[in-house]
Design an enzyme around this catalytic site. Structure first.
Site, PDB file in Angstrom:
ATOM      1  N   ASP A   4       0.833  -1.196   0.000  1.00 41.29           N
ATOM      2  CA  ASP A   4       0.000   0.000   0.000  1.00 41.29           C
ATOM      3  C   ASP A   4       0.878   1.260   0.000  1.00 41.29           C
ATOM      4  O   ASP A   4       1.842   1.355   0.767  1.00 41.29           O
ATOM      5  CB  ASP A   4      -0.877  -0.018   1.267  1.00 41.29           C
ATOM      6  CG  ASP A   4      -1.930   1.061   1.276  1.00 41.29           C
ATOM      7  OD1 ASP A   4      -2.791   1.053   0.384  1.00 41.29           O
ATOM      8  OD2 ASP A   4      -1.893   1.931   2.178  1.00 41.29           O
ATOM      9  N   GLU A   6      14.744 -15.076   0.344  1.00 42.42           N
ATOM     10  CA  GLU A   6      15.153 -16.163   1.252  1.00 42.42           C
ATOM     11  C   GLU A   6      14.134 -17.286   1.262  1.00 42.42           C
ATOM     12  O   GLU A   6      14.423 -18.401   1.689  1.00 42.42           O
ATOM     13  CB  GLU A   6      15.258 -15.645   2.689  1.00 42.42           C
ATOM     14  CG  GLU A   6      16.446 -14.782   2.979  1.00 42.42           C
ATOM     15  CD  GLU A   6      16.336 -14.204   4.383  1.00 42.42           C
ATOM     16  OE1 GLU A   6      15.685 -14.822   5.266  1.00 42.42           O
ATOM     17  OE2 GLU A   6      16.896 -13.117   4.580  1.00 42.42           O
TER      18      GLU A   6
HETATM   19  C1  NOJ Z   1      -4.412   2.888  -0.988  1.00 40.16           C
HETATM   20  C2  NOJ Z   1      -5.551   1.987  -0.689  1.00 40.16           C
HETATM   21  O1  NOJ Z   1      -5.842   1.217  -1.823  1.00 40.16           O
HETATM   22  C3  NOJ Z   1      -6.682   2.882  -0.265  1.00 40.16           C
HETATM   23  O2  NOJ Z   1      -7.894   2.185  -0.184  1.00 40.16           O
HETATM   24  C4  NOJ Z   1      -6.310   3.527   1.035  1.00 40.16           C
HETATM   25  O3  NOJ Z   1      -7.307   4.462   1.399  1.00 40.16           O
HETATM   26  C5  NOJ Z   1      -4.983   4.262   0.939  1.00 40.16           C
HETATM   27  N1  NOJ Z   1      -4.000   3.528   0.227  1.00 40.16           N
HETATM   28  C6  NOJ Z   1      -4.432   4.583   2.299  1.00 40.16           C
HETATM   29  O4  NOJ Z   1      -3.978   3.412   2.927  1.00 40.16           O
END
Ligand code: NOJ
Ligand code: CA
Length: 549
Positions: free
Chosen positions: A218, A267
């Protein structure tokens, strides 16, 4: 040859992630196993066979960790457990082994840019006060102005409003500010802190040891911030993929984090993999995330953002294949996810949007590289645009004062069966977001029974793709074609023709006489023309003499 292939066919068999088709499961909205209106891990387990039948290679599960759900679980309070709403760790282990038994790999979501404000680290940081080691894991600063009552800089939150919140200190006085690029319930971590790095390395191992096949990272482009927290000063737009030089996106220091992570994944046996969510505008900057010693793949959001236009699509495709190919990485195509308006709607909605979405699926699945399918796109679900205000949960809605309705419209629970909500999503409970009654025509049950449904199209295409060595990783050769039409050959005589224009186009003259239609995204009026917004896969060779062949 236009477009560059990126794999020598004589090399070792390619690792699975180079051309996997991965199905994104938004856990809250996929299937509800205990009838409380919220999707969960046992619910997913009960539907694995249906996913397998679709013909994908793997699933990606969005966050299921303990979380106050301020941002649909992207506010993680404990990275090593399962939220009771979604099940238990034992449920996770069972789901993983059931998936593996069916031949499906499992990727989970890692949220390293920020924790939940309920995470033990952040609670400790609040309690410990200014200057403490606890605060140094996050980005705490004194405010500007004589009273310190102005935020430390001018950064804004992705969800609207400022990116800083002021805290009340132990003495009851207004105190320092902390950075939150997303919601205030998502404080940003300080990735220069060795303890933060160590903790995430341990988290990776925790899940790799349990057997996960990989992680979706993310906000991969957000971890490193400009050391001086320089003001943006109007230099960069508040939204859209990040431009180079931005003080909190795509900073060079993120890469050393990923190099270390790659050492860890290497790994483990079994080609464990990472996919980056990096909203970076410049393809050459995106390619840096997938250099051989960093992450394996990165979503190609320029493809997702491309308009329904042949020239624009072709440009996006070429740039992606060329720039990622230059570092040895495959492209990773995606049309929808839980953050964007569903592509049936983006492409015009209604029957036009649906026709284009069908054609886009054949385009995406014929391109070299891997692809992600967002749950429900295989049912042709459209964006739900009329959700009432009081059910909306995306923090964007509140933070923009209702100006942006947010992302709930693409997160409505999946219709599985029957004629009325909850459409088999729950046994009888009301789903956490209401489903449109029109979705009775779009249930998995109805789609499975209909050979002309979107789901049947995805199934047929995925079946053809997995039985053909030509599709997936490998080379692409453009075939010169009329305006509005994209045509390209893959190895072993597989040709894809997509008509993005507004008039029917003859495809017969692009290929040899013996051409045979393998899959078509829509009805073909005759044997030589492709209607607008339609795609076909052919067993064919480009017509000899084609100048680009
Ligand atoms: C990207 C995620 O896909 C989204 O849903 C989220 O709100 C933001 N990152 C923050 O984590
Ligand atoms: Ca449930």
């Amino acid at each position: 040859m236009a477009g560059v292939g990126n794999l020598d066919a004589s090399a070792d068999p390619a690792p699975w992630w180079r051309d996997a088709v991965i199905y994104q499961i938004y856990v809250r909205s996929f299937a509800d196993g205990n009838d409380d209106g919220i999707g969960d891990l046992p619910g997913i387990g009960s539907r694995l066979v249906s996913i397998r039948e679709l013909g994908v290679d793997a699933v990606w599960l969005t966050p299921f960790y303990p979380s106050p759900q301020a941002d649909g679980g992207y506010d993680v309070a404990d990275y090593r457990d399962v939220d009771p709403r979604f099940g238990t760790l034992a449920d996770f282990d069972r789901l993983l082994s059931d998936a593996h038994e069916l031949g499906l790999r499992v990727i989970i979501d890692l949220v390293p840019n920020h924790t939940s404000s309920e995470h033990a680290w952040f609670r400790a940081a609040l309690a410990a006060g200014p200057g403490s080691p606890e605060r140094s894991r996050y980005v705490f600063r004194d405010g500007r102005g004589p009273e310190g009552d102005e935020p430390p800089n001018d950064w804004t939150s992705v969800f609207g409003g400022g990116a800083w919140r002021r805290v009340t200190e132990a003495d009851g006085e207004q105190g320092q500010w902390y950075l939150h690029l997303f919601a205030p319930e998502q404080p940003d971590l300080d990735w220069t802190h060795p303890g933060v790095r160590n903790e995430f390395e341990a988290i990776l191992r925790f899940w790799f040891d349990r057997g996960v096949d990989g992680f979706r990272i993310d906000v991969a482009h957000g971890l490193a911030k400009d050391a001086d927290l320089a003001d943006i000063d109007g230099r960069f737009a508040a939204s859209g993929p990040a431009r180079t030089g931005h003080p909190h996106w795509d900073q060079d220091d993120v890469h050393e984090v990923f190099r270390r992570w790659r050492e860890i994944s290497d790994e483990y046996d079994g080609d464990r993999t990472f996919v980056a969510e990096a909203w970076v505008h410049d393809p050459a900057r995106l390619a840096r995330y997938v250099r051989p010693d960093e992450l394996h793949t990165a979503f190609d959001f320029n493809f997702l953002l491309a308009p329904w236009d042949a020239a624009a699509m072709r440009r996006t495709i070429d740039i992606s294949i060329d720039t990622l190919g230059a570092v040895g990485a495959p492209s990773t195509w995606v049309l929808s996810n839980h953050d964007v308006v569903r592509h049936v709607t983006r492409y015009g909605g209604g029957s036009v949007g649906e026709r284009r979405a069908r054609a886009a699926a054949l385009l995406m699945l014929a391109l070299p590289g891997g692809a992600y399918i967002y749950q429900g796109e295989e049912l042709g679900l459209d964006e739900v645009t009329d959700l009432p205000d009081d059910v909306l949960q995306d923090p964007t809605f509140v933070r923009t004062g209702g100006e942006e309705r947010g992302r709930d419209g693409c997160r409505v629970p999946i219709p599985w069966s029957g004629d009325a909500p909850p459409f088999g999503f729950s046994a009888s409970a009301e789903p956490w977001l209401p489903q449109p009654s029109a979705w009775r025509r779009r249930t998995v049950e109805a789609a499975t029974a209909d050979p002309a449904s979107m789901r049947s199209l995805y199934r047929n295409a995925l079946r053809a793709r997995s039985s053909s060595a030509a599709l997936g990783d490998g080379e692409l050769e453009w075939i010169e074609s009329p305006d509005g039409v994209l045509a390209f050959a893959r190895p072993q005589d597989v040709v894809c023709v997509v008509n993005l224009g507004s008039v029917a186009a003859s495809w017969r003259e692009l290929v040899d006489d013996g051409a045979e239609v393998l899959v078509a995204s829509g009805a073909l009026a005759n044997e030589h023309e492709l209607p607008p917004d339609t795609a076909i896969w052919l067993r064919a060779r480009p017509r000899p003499g084609d100048p680009s062949a």
